[in-house]
Write a protein that holds these residues in place. Sequence first.
Motif, PDB file in Angstrom:
ATOM      1  N   UNK A   1       0.682  -1.254   0.176  1.00  0.00           N
ATOM      2  CA  UNK A   1      -0.143  -0.018   0.045  1.00  0.00           C
ATOM      3  C   UNK A   1       0.887   1.367   0.208  1.00  0.00           C
ATOM      4  N   UNK A   2       2.029   1.348   0.713  1.00  0.00           N
ATOM      5  CA  UNK A   2       2.737   2.566   0.696  1.00  0.00           C
ATOM      6  C   UNK A   2       3.166   2.905  -0.671  1.00  0.00           C
ATOM      7  N   UNK A   3       3.201   2.008  -1.561  1.00  0.00           N
ATOM      8  CA  UNK A   3       4.036   2.284  -2.797  1.00  0.00           C
ATOM      9  C   UNK A   3       3.007   2.508  -3.815  1.00  0.00           C
ATOM     10  N   UNK A   4       1.717   2.403  -3.532  1.00  0.00           N
ATOM     11  CA  UNK A   4       0.767   2.652  -4.724  1.00  0.00           C
ATOM     12  C   UNK A   4       0.266   4.288  -5.022  1.00  0.00           C
ATOM     13  N   UNK A   5      -0.027   4.520  -6.110  1.00  0.00           N
ATOM     14  CA  UNK A   5      -0.012   6.135  -6.294  1.00  0.00           C
ATOM     15  C   UNK A   5      -1.477   6.445  -6.341  1.00  0.00           C
ATOM     16  N   UNK A   6      -1.837   7.478  -6.304  1.00  0.00           N
ATOM     17  CA  UNK A   6      -3.276   8.222  -6.197  1.00  0.00           C
ATOM     18  C   UNK A   6      -4.027   7.696  -7.508  1.00  0.00           C
ATOM     19  N   UNK A   7      -3.490   7.466  -8.638  1.00  0.00           N
ATOM     20  CA  UNK A   7      -4.246   6.863  -9.698  1.00  0.00           C
ATOM     21  C   UNK A   7      -4.296   5.364  -9.977  1.00  0.00           C
ATOM     22  N   UNK A   8      -3.816   4.651  -8.789  1.00  0.00           N
ATOM     23  CA  UNK A   8      -4.160   3.073  -8.677  1.00  0.00           C
ATOM     24  C   UNK A   8      -3.043   2.473  -8.993  1.00  0.00           C
ATOM     25  N   UNK A   9      -1.830   2.876  -9.861  1.00  0.00           N
ATOM     26  CA  UNK A   9      -0.792   2.316  -9.914  1.00  0.00           C
ATOM     27  C   UNK A   9       0.040   1.999  -9.037  1.00  0.00           C
ATOM     28  N   UNK A  10       1.464   2.068  -9.386  1.00  0.00           N
ATOM     29  CA  UNK A  10       2.474   1.768  -8.251  1.00  0.00           C
ATOM     30  C   UNK A  10       3.675   2.964  -8.698  1.00  0.00           C
ATOM     31  N   UNK A  11       4.371   3.135  -7.681  1.00  0.00           N
ATOM     32  CA  UNK A  11       5.663   3.926  -8.058  1.00  0.00           C
ATOM     33  C   UNK A  11       6.615   3.203  -9.092  1.00  0.00           C
ATOM     34  N   UNK A  12       7.596   3.953  -9.623  1.00  0.00           N
ATOM     35  CA  UNK A  12       8.479   3.415 -10.421  1.00  0.00           C
ATOM     36  C   UNK A  12       9.350   2.403  -9.316  1.00  0.00           C
ATOM     37  N   UNK A  13       9.743   1.132  -9.727  1.00  0.00           N
ATOM     38  CA  UNK A  13      10.536   0.459  -8.823  1.00  0.00           C
ATOM     39  C   UNK A  13      11.757   0.804  -8.586  1.00  0.00           C
ATOM     40  N   UNK A  14      12.323   1.230  -9.503  1.00  0.00           N
ATOM     41  CA  UNK A  14      13.779   1.983  -9.374  1.00  0.00           C
ATOM     42  C   UNK A  14      13.970   2.839  -8.210  1.00  0.00           C
ATOM     43  N   UNK A  15      12.917   3.339  -7.814  1.00  0.00           N
ATOM     44  CA  UNK A  15      12.843   4.294  -6.538  1.00  0.00           C
ATOM     45  C   UNK A  15      12.726   3.693  -5.367  1.00  0.00           C
TER      46      UNK A  15
END
Length: 384
Positions: free
Chosen positions: A341-355
């Motif tokens: 959950x902490x890695x989800x974005x407001x649009x329902x996706x996820x952050x770039x995994x390289x970050x």
Amino acid sequence: MSRPVPTGALRAAAILALAGLVISGCSSKNKDDAAAASGATKVKIELNDNGCKTTPSSIPAGAATFEVTNTSANKVTEAELQQGGNIVGEKENLTPGLSGTFSLHLDAGSYTVYCPNAKTEKADFTVTGTATKQSVDPAVQTALDQAVTGYKQYVIGEVDKLVPATKTFTDAVRAGNISAAEAAFAPARYYYEEVEPVAESFGDLDPDIDARVDDVEDPSQWTGFHRIEKALWQDKSLAGMSPIADKLDADVAKLKGLVATTNYQPAQLANGATELLNEVASSKITGEEDRYSHTDLSDFQANVLGGQKAFQLLQPALQKIDAQLASTVSQEFTDVLDSLKPFQTSGGGFVDYSTVGDDQRRMLTQKVDALAEPLSQVAAKVTS
């Protein structure tokens, strides 16, 4: 995706080791014993670069637990039990020092033990006679029957969603629209990742759809999602990708036809759930899977939800067989999904995994590991 050259799997293990993130899986004797089906015939498979040693090579029909061990093989990291070219059970991502089990109920017939990349890759395996009829609680049997029926419906439904989602992606590829293709990449793959163990059972179909460059001997023959992913994010060009897009559509359509006529046994649901967790550990957490787009967390969630669905269908039966195990696995699934959950974005996706840093990857690894061990025991419980 687990075929056929193990370069990616070996690199994944190296990355995990360097980051201090090694997952234990089912590598100890105690865990393997706990994962053996009660009353099952035990079959030992030793991974060997020359050719996997299977003992015994012939067993009576009925419940069987395969104990797969890699003591020193570097070229061979998996063993598959095949019948008629389809995989009925497997254990993969076993680098030297690791072991694991899978359980099945086998009818009489001719099978093949396949160990990709061994000097001798295939060996005959025979099941004889008729399985002894075991007394089963009618309520448990009803729950297991409902589980396999429900899973077939689930797989058909997810592949039905995969077909148009893939076409949205491939239409953008054929149109040369890089931004639209990038936006459609992860959503299309999501449906595939939920049911990947089923796709893997159909021989070369999974490599055609989902192979990474490490998984193909001849890069000029590389097809599927990841070939186009490289074109989008690394090459920044879709030149020459239309034929790859056309083949991807055809392969997904083939998958749709196959799942419509495929039936399952309870242990396959549990084995598949375990393999989905292994996929997370071996290629998602390492960042190897979507190395160009860094959309690994989307695949991660899809793998976990696909495994959770299989488990939830088995849960009513497992609750009657081993209520404590059912409760433990259920809670661990919740914990893994909460960790995303902490890695989800407001649009329902996820952050770039390289970050995502090493400490965060370590946390995800620990959550997956905590689920993988009890989940690995479920197949034996529903096979007994």
